[in-house]
Design a protein around this motif. Structure first.
Motif, PDB file in Angstrom:
ATOM      1  N   SER A   1       0.838  -1.082  -0.119  1.00 35.98           N
ATOM      2  CA  SER A   1       0.143  -0.065   0.011  1.00 35.98           C
ATOM      3  C   SER A   1       0.923   1.259   0.101  1.00 35.98           C
ATOM      4  CB  SER A   1      -0.873  -0.129   1.159  1.00 35.98           C
ATOM      5  OG  SER A   1      -1.724  -1.026   1.225  1.00 35.98           O
ATOM      6  N   GLY A   2       0.326   2.318  -0.483  1.00 36.84           N
ATOM      7  CA  GLY A   2       0.924   3.722  -0.723  1.00 36.84           C
ATOM      8  C   GLY A   2       0.982   4.244  -2.106  1.00 36.84           C
ATOM      9  N   PRO A   3       1.664   5.160  -2.318  1.00 40.01           N
ATOM     10  CA  PRO A   3       1.569   5.984  -3.658  1.00 40.01           C
ATOM     11  C   PRO A   3       1.819   5.145  -4.898  1.00 40.01           C
ATOM     12  CG  PRO A   3       2.482   7.350  -1.699  1.00 40.01           C
ATOM     13  CD  PRO A   3       2.543   6.259  -1.400  1.00 40.01           C
ATOM     14  N   VAL A   4       1.079   5.234  -5.882  1.00 37.46           N
ATOM     15  CA  VAL A   4       1.443   4.425  -7.003  1.00 37.46           C
ATOM     16  C   VAL A   4       1.539   5.257  -8.281  1.00 37.46           C
ATOM     17  CG1 VAL A   4       0.267   2.089  -6.210  1.00 37.46           C
ATOM     18  CG2 VAL A   4      -1.108   3.891  -7.528  1.00 37.46           C
ATOM     19  N   LEU A   5       2.208   4.812  -9.106  1.00 44.49           N
ATOM     20  CA  LEU A   5       2.659   5.577 -10.304  1.00 44.49           C
ATOM     21  C   LEU A   5       2.552   4.648 -11.629  1.00 44.49           C
ATOM     22  CD1 LEU A   5       3.613   7.940 -12.052  1.00 44.49           C
ATOM     23  CD2 LEU A   5       5.922   7.457 -11.331  1.00 44.49           C
ATOM     24  N   ALA A   6       1.848   4.855 -12.466  1.00 44.76           N
ATOM     25  CA  ALA A   6       1.561   4.146 -13.919  1.00 44.76           C
ATOM     26  C   ALA A   6       2.418   4.980 -14.810  1.00 44.76           C
ATOM     27  CB  ALA A   6       0.181   3.953 -14.247  1.00 44.76           C
ATOM     28  N   ALA A   7       3.695   4.357 -15.483  1.00 46.91           N
ATOM     29  CA  ALA A   7       4.357   5.259 -16.205  1.00 46.91           C
ATOM     30  C   ALA A   7       5.182   4.275 -17.200  1.00 46.91           C
ATOM     31  CB  ALA A   7       5.127   6.260 -15.419  1.00 46.91           C
ATOM     32  N   LEU A   8       5.377   4.595 -18.320  1.00 43.80           N
ATOM     33  CA  LEU A   8       6.119   3.864 -19.322  1.00 43.80           C
ATOM     34  C   LEU A   8       6.716   4.670 -20.310  1.00 43.80           C
ATOM     35  CD1 LEU A   8       4.083   3.544 -22.078  1.00 43.80           C
ATOM     36  CD2 LEU A   8       3.169   1.733 -20.650  1.00 43.80           C
TER      37      LEU A   8
END
Length: 339
Positions: free
Chosen positions: A168-175
């Motif tokens: 759990s915690g901040p998530v980042l979707a990046a590619l």
């Protein structure tokens, strides 16, 4: 409510790949000639799908917590089996498939999985054994997805069951999409590119290809979901058939990749399409008349130069001071050259 919706969205996305992951991870290790006679799968639980079957585990917790679940080992044969259990890191192969690392190289989240005293399990004939295991999340664990698997081994045969583990915690979707290029031509043209997951969550990428030539837009590829689950920090090299490639054109390609969570990336590539066979025939056809014209031009220049030379006196020197004898030059007729 928003958090609950996000949780269900993650489950839905995981479900798209769950069955695939369970199958791929099971043959990520070398194939064996004989059926071992036993199988491994998640035990039915409160989060089980209709019918009690779960193709994978899904666990989520904060740093410092201990998560629990159960693995089911089924032995339908008439003999006893002894199975060894371990946790393993999951990763993408270069071509995008899912695989598990060997025990010596599973130093990531796979090492968080423990079986206590049940690391080695004896399964009696025609018996289904349920083995509990824990995932101990370190206090300093980074938030996001940590792809791992539970691996069962006997006599060289391995069966891996996927664990979707999220801290759990901040998530980042990046590619990013990189190194785009084109090989082949016509209907056999293929687009090559590299995808890199720069975030901390697994991605289900979608790709669209737009092509612009000298004469306008060229058929590319419409938006479609790629057959790969891109794990955090992983890099895969993919290829895309391009049946709409032109025969003769200078094309600029724009590759756009998106994924749920707001991930988006683009890259471009240029490609020349020239039918060299046709060019060779045209070149050969132009070479013969061109060579003939060049020879004719040289002959004309030679004839004009010889005609412009002053006549010489065959009997001796001409009168006048400073005159000197010149050899007699006989003018020859150049046949075949225009006058």
């Amino acid at each position: 409510m928003p958090e609950l919706r996000r949780h269900h969205t993650r489950l839905a996305l995981s479900g798209l790949f769950g069955l695939l992951c369970a199958v791929v991870l099971s043959f990520a290790t070398p194939a064996r000639a004989a059926d071992p006679g036993w199988s491994a799968e998640p035990a039915a639980g409160s989060t089980a799908r209709p019918g009690g079957a779960r193709p994978y585990f899904y666990l989520e917790g904060t740093p410092g917590t201990v998560l629990e679940d159960r693995l089911a080992l089924s032995n339908p044969t008439d003999r006893e089996h002894v199975v060894t259990l371990r946790g393993a890191d999951a990763y993408n192969t270069g071509a995008g498939a899912l695989a598990v690392r060997p025990a010596a190289r599973s130093t990531g989240a796979g090492s968080w999985i423990g079986f206590g005293a049940a690391r080695t399990v004896t399964i009696p004939p025609r018996t289904r054994a349920v083995v509990p295991f824990t995932v101990t999340v370190p206090p300093a664990a980074a938030p996001g997805d940590h792809p791992v698997a539970v691996v069962a081994t006997e006599a060289g045969h391995e069966a891996a069951v996927r664990v979707h583990l999220r801290v759990s915690g901040p998530v980042l979707a990046a590619l990013t999409v990189e190194h785009a290029s084109v090989s082949g031509k016509g209907a056999a043209a293929v687009i090559h590119y590299t995808l890199v997951n720069r975030g901390n969550v697994a991605l289900a990428p979608e790709l669209s290809v737009r092509a612009e030539g000298l004469f306008g837009e060229v058929p590319g590829r419409t938006l479609r979901t790629l057959p790969v689950e891109l794990l955090p920090g992983q890099r895969v090299e993919l290829s895309e058939p391009w049946p709409g490639a032109p025969v003769l054109d200078d094309v600029r390609l724009t590759l756009t990749v998106t994924a749920p969570g707001g991930a988006r990336a683009t890259t471009t590539a240029s490609a020349w399409f020239v039918p060299w066979g046709l060019v060779g025939w045209i070149g050969a056809g132009l070479l013969v008349p061109g060579a003939a014209a060049l020879v004719a031009h040289l002959l004309v220049r030679t004839r004009r130069a010889s005609r412009a030379a002053p006549p010489a006196d065959a009997d001796g020197p001409s009168d006048g001071p400073g005159a000197h004898a010149e050899p007699h030059v006989t003018e020859h007729e150049l046949t075949g050259a225009p006058r």
